[in-house]
Scaffold this active site. Structure first.
Site, short mmCIF file in Angstrom:
data_model
loop_
_atom_site.label_atom_id
_atom_site.label_comp_id
_atom_site.label_asym_id
_atom_site.label_seq_id
_atom_site.Cartn_x
_atom_site.Cartn_y
_atom_site.Cartn_z
N GLU A 1 0.88 -1.18 0.28
CA GLU A 1 -0.26 0.15 0.18
C GLU A 1 1.08 1.00 -0.01
O GLU A 1 0.25 2.53 1.23
CB GLU A 1 -1.31 0.16 1.32
N ASN B 1 2.22 -4.72 -3.35
CA ASN B 1 1.19 -5.02 -3.28
C ASN B 1 -0.16 -3.77 -2.91
O ASN B 1 0.50 -3.02 -2.19
CB ASN B 1 0.79 -5.99 -1.86
N ASP C 1 -11.83 -10.63 -2.08
CA ASP C 1 -13.30 -11.00 -0.89
C ASP C 1 -13.99 -9.54 -2.15
O ASP C 1 -13.80 -8.55 -2.27
CB ASP C 1 -13.12 -10.73 0.21
C1 XIL Z 1 -6.14 -7.08 7.47
C2 XIL Z 1 -6.52 -8.74 9.05
O1 XIL Z 1 -7.33 -9.47 8.10
C3 XIL Z 1 -7.44 -8.30 9.99
O2 XIL Z 1 -7.32 -8.77 10.89
C4 XIL Z 1 -5.53 -6.90 10.47
O3 XIL Z 1 -7.10 -6.48 11.85
C5 XIL Z 1 -6.15 -6.26 10.15
O4 XIL Z 1 -5.12 -6.48 8.32
N1 XIL Z 1 -4.84 -4.98 3.57
C6 XIL Z 1 -3.83 -5.76 3.55
C7 XIL Z 1 -4.07 -6.89 4.84
O5 XIL Z 1 -2.82 -5.88 2.79
O6 XIL Z 1 -2.61 -7.06 5.52
C8 XIL Z 1 -5.02 -6.45 5.55
O7 XIL Z 1 -5.43 -7.53 6.69
C9 XIL Z 1 -6.25 -5.84 4.96
C10 XIL Z 1 -6.26 -4.96 3.89
#
Ligand code: XIL
Length: 454
Positions: free
Chosen positions: A164, A205, A271
């Site tokens: 990010e 990513n 998702d």
């Molecule tokens: C999320 C996890 O799924 C959660 O359990 C945690 O509380 C927060 O992070 N983008 C990403 C992931 O790159 O690492 C994130 O994962 C979701 C958004």
């Protein structure tokens, strides 16, 4: 890859029989048993793809572990490899969950996507609250990458090295790393990761980079310039946290333009969330969305991995992160496959004979086991379907014998067990479940049988 691991998986399954639960998921009244369908990982492999899921280490037993191990060819630790997880206080490392996930993946012939090394989020307080010179910050980052990538050298197929880095308008996110080190923290991180594990594929990513837009174009421009400079970059990850009905129309075109730059592409965190409660029209739209994303990846040779961010609705980050939204994954909260599951299978070339409109499933678990006895249970759960009476049958393969049952009437004839509902629990509503239990005897082994609902 799978066949070579079969003996180990079989041995593990035998070892874990006392603890593990396995699901046999049967469409109620239908002719197609999910358990008999080809696993997603095999369908994906036949298309030259790897399908993965994010996982939580502590959940890798029972039905969750069974599905994670059998349906997916790649695991991504959902949180276990993040900086705050592995080094919560400076110099104190905790690799327990990450090690566990890597070991599980190896035992199941799976790849691991390492996630993630450089991010603005989920960093330990000592790091974010510290005040560092640029040189100190660079050393901290280099040490972190060398330590973590080095620990798992040879065991990680791909690392999300940088996560990010961009704002929505395509400018750099002004986080700890950018502010302290400038934009070249990205090139440096990739270079350090390459040095620590030359075999791992190195990715950048991000989210909202699935379609062609300002943010994905900034990522494209960065990757192009990194390649021109000779900085090691092997792939881009499109997270794909999508909203129902909003798969970008330019998804495949966008994947293709990255592929044409000479890098791999992975859908890393797929998702599809919807406003709760989910109804059947929404689940059908979600299936179409999963199918579209899978098809776009299948269509581009260099789209190598498609990973869902949690495979069951009970294991998704969506519900707590986006209040009012959920039902974002391919399995429901009872581990019954949703229409989205079948849609992925179909986009991977699989055939499913039952229209994916809803189903009831039976899940057999060994609850506890001792010298010669055990307690088992079967949970019958419905999603998009309902029952007014039920009969669960299975065949024991290792001489087990049911001695006593509750919340059902069970008979055993030879190896065949038949359990029917009690007078008070024949009804299983849509979205509901019923559980019955039993004691039995075993010797030698106590493998979990497949349960048929009839
Ligand atoms: C999320 C996890 O799924 C959660 O359990 C945690 O509380 C927060 O992070 N983008 C990403 C992931 O790159 O690492 C994130 O994962 C979701 C958004």
């Amino acid at each position: 890859m799978r066949s070579s691991s079969t003996p180990l998986r079989t041995r593990l399954a035998a070892l874990c029989a006392g603890l593990a639960a396995t699901a046999a998921l049967i469409a109620a009244g239908g002719s197609s048993a999910h358990a008999a369908d080809t696993p997603l990982r095999d369908l994906a492999a036949a298309k030259g793809k790897v399908i993965g899921t994010a996982v939580t280490g502590s959940k890798l037993t029972g039905t969750y572990g069974d599905l994670a191990g059998s349906q997916f060819g790649s695991l991504t630790p959902g949180n276990a490899m993040k900086w705050e997880s592995v080094e919560p206080s400076r110099g104190t490392f905790n690799w327990t969950e990450a090690d566990q996930i890597v070991a599980f993946a190896q035992a199941h012939g799976q790849q691991v996507r390492g996630h993630t090394l450089v991010w603005h989020n989920q960093n330990p307080g000592w790091l974010t609250n510290g005040s560092w010179t640029s040189a100190q910050l660079g050393t901290l980052l280099q040490d972190h990458i060398s330590t973590e990538v080095g620990r798992y050298k040879g065991k990680i197929a791909a690392w999300d090295v940088v996560n990010e880095p961009f704002n929505e308008d395509g400018t750099y996110r002004t986080d700890l790393w950018y502010n302290g080190l400038g934009a070249d923290y990205i090139a440096d991180a990739l270079t350090w990761a390459r040095a620590a594990d030359p075999a791992a594929k190195l990715y950048i990513n991000d989210y909202n980079v699935e379609g062609v837009n300002a943010k994905s174009t900034a990522l494209y421009t960065l990757v192009k310039s990194l390649k021109e400079r000779g900085v090691p970059i092997d792939g881009v990850g499109l997270q794909a946290h999508l909203i129902l009905g909003q798969v970008p129309s330019t998804l495949q075109q966008n994947i293709q333009r990255f592929a044409d730059l000479g890098v791999d592409v992975a859908i890393t965190e797929l998702d599809v969330r919807m406003a709760l409660p989910a109804d059947s029209a929404e689940l059908a739209q979600q299936a179409a969305d999963y199918k579209a994303v899978t098809a776009a990846c299948v269509a581009v040779t260099r789209c190598v991995n498609l990973t869902v961010w949690g495979f069951a609705d009970s294991d998704s980050w969506v519900d707590s992160t986006f209040p009012g939204y959920g039902a974002a994954t391919p399995y429901d909260a009872n581990y019954a496959p949703k229409p989205a599951y079948y849609a992925i299978a179909e986009a991977l070339g699989g055939t499913t004979t039952t229209p994916p409109t809803g189903a009831c499933s039976a899940t057999y678990s060994v609850v506890s086991q001792w010298n010669t006895g055990f307690t088992g249970q079967v949970r019958i759960a419905c999603s998009g379907a309902a029952l007014s009476s039920w009969k669960a049958t299975w065949t024991y393969g290792a001489g087990q014998q049911v001695t006593q049952a509750w919340n059902a009437a069970c008979t055993q004839s030879g190896t065949a067990v038949t359990c029917t509902n009690a007078s008070y629990n024949g009804t299983v509503p849509d979205g509901g479940s019923v559980t019955f239990g039993f004691n039995g005897t075993w010797s030698g082994g106590n493998p979990v049988p497949s349960v048929t609902l009839g």
